[in-house]
Design an enzyme around this catalytic site. Structure first.
Site, PDB file in Angstrom:
ATOM      1  N   CYS A   1     -16.743  -7.701  12.639  1.00  0.00           N
ATOM      2  CA  CYS A   1     -15.985  -8.714  13.390  1.00  0.00           C
ATOM      3  C   CYS A   1     -15.132  -8.111  14.498  1.00  0.00           C
ATOM      4  CB  CYS A   1     -15.115  -9.535  12.446  1.00  0.00           C
ATOM      5  SG  CYS A   1     -13.736  -8.618  11.736  1.00  0.00           S
TER       6      CYS A   1
ATOM      7  N   GLU B   1      -0.902  -1.363  -5.963  1.00  0.00           N
ATOM      8  CA  GLU B   1      -2.109  -0.696  -6.429  1.00  0.00           C
ATOM      9  C   GLU B   1      -1.817  -0.036  -7.777  1.00  0.00           C
ATOM     10  OE1 GLU B   1      -3.998   1.594  -2.863  1.00  0.00           O
ATOM     11  OE2 GLU B   1      -1.835   1.579  -2.685  1.00  0.00           O
TER      12      GLU B   1
ATOM     13  N   ASP C   1       0.859  -1.177   0.000  1.00  0.00           N
ATOM     14  CA  ASP C   1       0.000   0.000   0.000  1.00  0.00           C
ATOM     15  C   ASP C   1       0.898   1.231   0.000  1.00  0.00           C
ATOM     16  OD1 ASP C   1      -2.585   1.470   0.459  1.00  0.00           O
ATOM     17  OD2 ASP C   1      -1.487   2.078   2.253  1.00  0.00           O
TER      18      ASP C   1
ATOM     19  N   ASP D   1      -3.361   1.673   6.939  1.00  0.00           N
ATOM     20  CA  ASP D   1      -2.481   1.326   5.817  1.00  0.00           C
ATOM     21  C   ASP D   1      -2.130  -0.168   5.800  1.00  0.00           C
ATOM     22  OD1 ASP D   1      -2.476   4.013   5.138  1.00  0.00           O
ATOM     23  OD2 ASP D   1      -0.772   4.424   6.474  1.00  0.00           O
TER      24      ASP D   1
ATOM     25  N   CYS E   1     -12.577 -10.045   7.641  1.00  0.00           N
ATOM     26  CA  CYS E   1     -13.823 -10.731   7.308  1.00  0.00           C
ATOM     27  C   CYS E   1     -14.390 -10.313   5.962  1.00  0.00           C
ATOM     28  CB  CYS E   1     -14.865 -10.502   8.404  1.00  0.00           C
ATOM     29  SG  CYS E   1     -15.516  -8.821   8.420  1.00  0.00           S
TER      30      CYS E   1
ATOM     31  N   CYS F   1     -13.648  -2.908  12.723  1.00  0.00           N
ATOM     32  CA  CYS F   1     -14.682  -3.429  11.845  1.00  0.00           C
ATOM     33  C   CYS F   1     -15.969  -3.647  12.627  1.00  0.00           C
ATOM     34  CB  CYS F   1     -14.193  -4.738  11.241  1.00  0.00           C
ATOM     35  SG  CYS F   1     -15.460  -5.605  10.328  1.00  0.00           S
TER      36      CYS F   1
ATOM     37  N   CYS G   1     -12.635  -4.654   5.330  1.00  0.00           N
ATOM     38  CA  CYS G   1     -12.000  -5.304   6.474  1.00  0.00           C
ATOM     39  C   CYS G   1     -11.249  -6.522   5.948  1.00  0.00           C
ATOM     40  CB  CYS G   1     -13.051  -5.726   7.497  1.00  0.00           C
ATOM     41  SG  CYS G   1     -12.432  -6.918   8.683  1.00  0.00           S
TER      42      CYS G   1
HETATM   43 ZN   LIG Z   1     -14.340  -7.444   9.808  1.00  0.00          ZN
END
Ligand SMILES: [Zn+2]
Length: 417
Positions: free
Chosen positions: A367, A293, A209, A374, A348, A364, A345
């Site tokens: 979860c 990216e 990233d 980053d 999950c 998140c 996330c």
């Molecule tokens: Zn999550």
């Protein structure tokens, strides 16, 4: 794979003068040719019926002017105004006509949409004051590397080269370059043996990233600190710039000050390139697959982050990553520009919507995992890269339309030492 190997050249004062003459001849031929084709193009005489023209593809300079080289080089040499063209090898000047042709073609193709990417401006007249001067010597010019490891260029002489590494194969052409800070380079295009650089496979992959506070955050949680060369060198640059602006226009002191400014810029660029080489070398050596990216650098560079974006030089970093992975038999994938790497996330897969830049951490709602912005993005890039790689392994690999052209248009990476 084609690579460019670039070495410093140390010409003697006499060789500098002769090189300047070669650059000059090349420039004159370019400008003569350009002044001839510009009016022709404007009056549309050679283009003929526009429908026909489309059917026959883009307008090319060379096939329509088989005698251009003869008129502008051979015949011109006999006239007193152009007698000095004898100072340059014929091949260098012919190469100029081919270069001009390619420039026209790129411009025409970008106008008609045959060439993708940013619009290409029509070729311009060259000036003695241009930042960079260059002349390309092809095989027909009979340049050579002497037994004493000097670069023998016709009409210039035997140049001393700082060879810092061996050329992997015999180069087909060499370009002598004088850059804006007054340094000379010999740039060889060489074909590298695809098998020679392949590394034994390893496991492990890395998502990258790219950012501003830290240059890059990797999927394993480690990061590459931002070097900020430009910022650090800025003070010095400003001083040099001030000195330059105080010098009288056209004076030789102004020229000297201009070279100092250019040198300061060149030092920054060199340091940045070294930094990129070191890290891409390490990343592509240690991992079987590297994912990055696709950045909209052009778009970002227009915002107020512009200076930092240019300073980081992400595009160069990604380009180095790409060619090094290919060269070493590693895998590489670029994640789509619109992939929401900072919104998902990584634990999950829950998509949590956009977050302003100042939010460095978030948890998140699905979860309850606490994420470093980053690091999470790096993990997402890795996950998405794995997915792309798996998809391309199962899908039949047929290059899409224009793949070969894109391959050709891609810049040849420079290995400068
Ligand atoms: Zn999550």
């Amino acid at each position: 794979m084609q690579l460019r190997y670039q070495f410093r050249v140390c010409p003697t004062p006499g060789q500098r003068i002769r090189a300047a003459r070669v650059f000059g001849c090349r420039r004159v031929v370019w400008n003569d040719a350009l002044s001839r084709i510009k009016p022709v193009k404007a009056s549309n005489k050679l283009l003929g019926n526009p429908k026909k023209r489309l059917a026959h593809g883009p307008y090319r300079l060379v096939p329509k002017h088989p005698n251009l080289a003869k008129t502008l080089i051979t015949e011109a040499k006999k006239t007193p105004e152009r007698a000095f063209l004898i100072d340059a090898p014929v091949g260098v000047m012919q190469q100029t006509l081919r270069d001009l042709d390619a420039a026209w073609k790129a411009h025409e193709d970008s106008k008609t949409g045959r060439r993708k990417g940013p619009k290409v401006a029509p070729p311009k007249f060259k000036s003695r004051k241009d930042n960079q001067q260059a002349a390309r010597f092809t095989r027909s010019d009979r340049w050579s590397i002497t037994e004493t490891s000097k670069l023998r260029l016709p009409k210039i002489g035997d140049l001393k080269v700082k060879w810092t590494r061996d050329l992997p194969s015999a180069p087909s052409s060499v370009t002598l370059i004088k850059d804006r800070s007054g340094r000379y380079w010999a740039s060889f295009v060489v074909e590298t043996d695809p098998a020679a650089d392949i590394l034994p496979p390893t496991d492990g992959d890395q998502g990258i990233d790219l950012g501003l506070t830290r240059f890059a955050v990797l999927a394993d949680g480690s990061h590459i600190a931002s070097p900020k060369y430009l910022r650090r060198a800025e003070k010095k640059l400003k001083k040099r710039q001030r000195e330059l602006s105080r010098k009288k226009k056209g004076s030789s002191n102004r020229d000297k000050a201009r070279i100092k400014v250019a040198r300061a810029h060149a030092n920054v660029a060199d340091a940045r390139r070294n930094f990129h080489h070191q890290w891409t070398h390490k990343l592509t050596r240690e991992n079987q697959a590297v994912f990055t990216e696709t950045l909209n650098v052009r778009g970002l560079a227009r915002t107020r982050l512009a200076k930092s974006v240019h300073d980081a030089g992400w595009a160069q970093f990604v380009m180095f990553c790409e060619y090094k992975t290919i060269r070493r038999g590693r895998d590489f994938a670029k994640v789509d520009r619109h992939f929401p790497s900072s919104q998902i996330c990584s634990a999950c897969g829950h998509l949590d919507g956009p977050k302003p830049l100042h939010i460095r951490q978030w948890s998140c709602p699905n979860c309850d995992t606490l994420h470093d912005r980053d690091w999470n993005a790096g993990k997402n890039v890795r996950n998405e890269g794995r997915r792309i790689l798996a998809a391309s392994a199962t899908a039949p690999s047929t290059p899409g339309p224009g793949a070969r052209r894109r391959q050709r248009q891609r810049q040849t990476p420079v290995e400068r030492t």
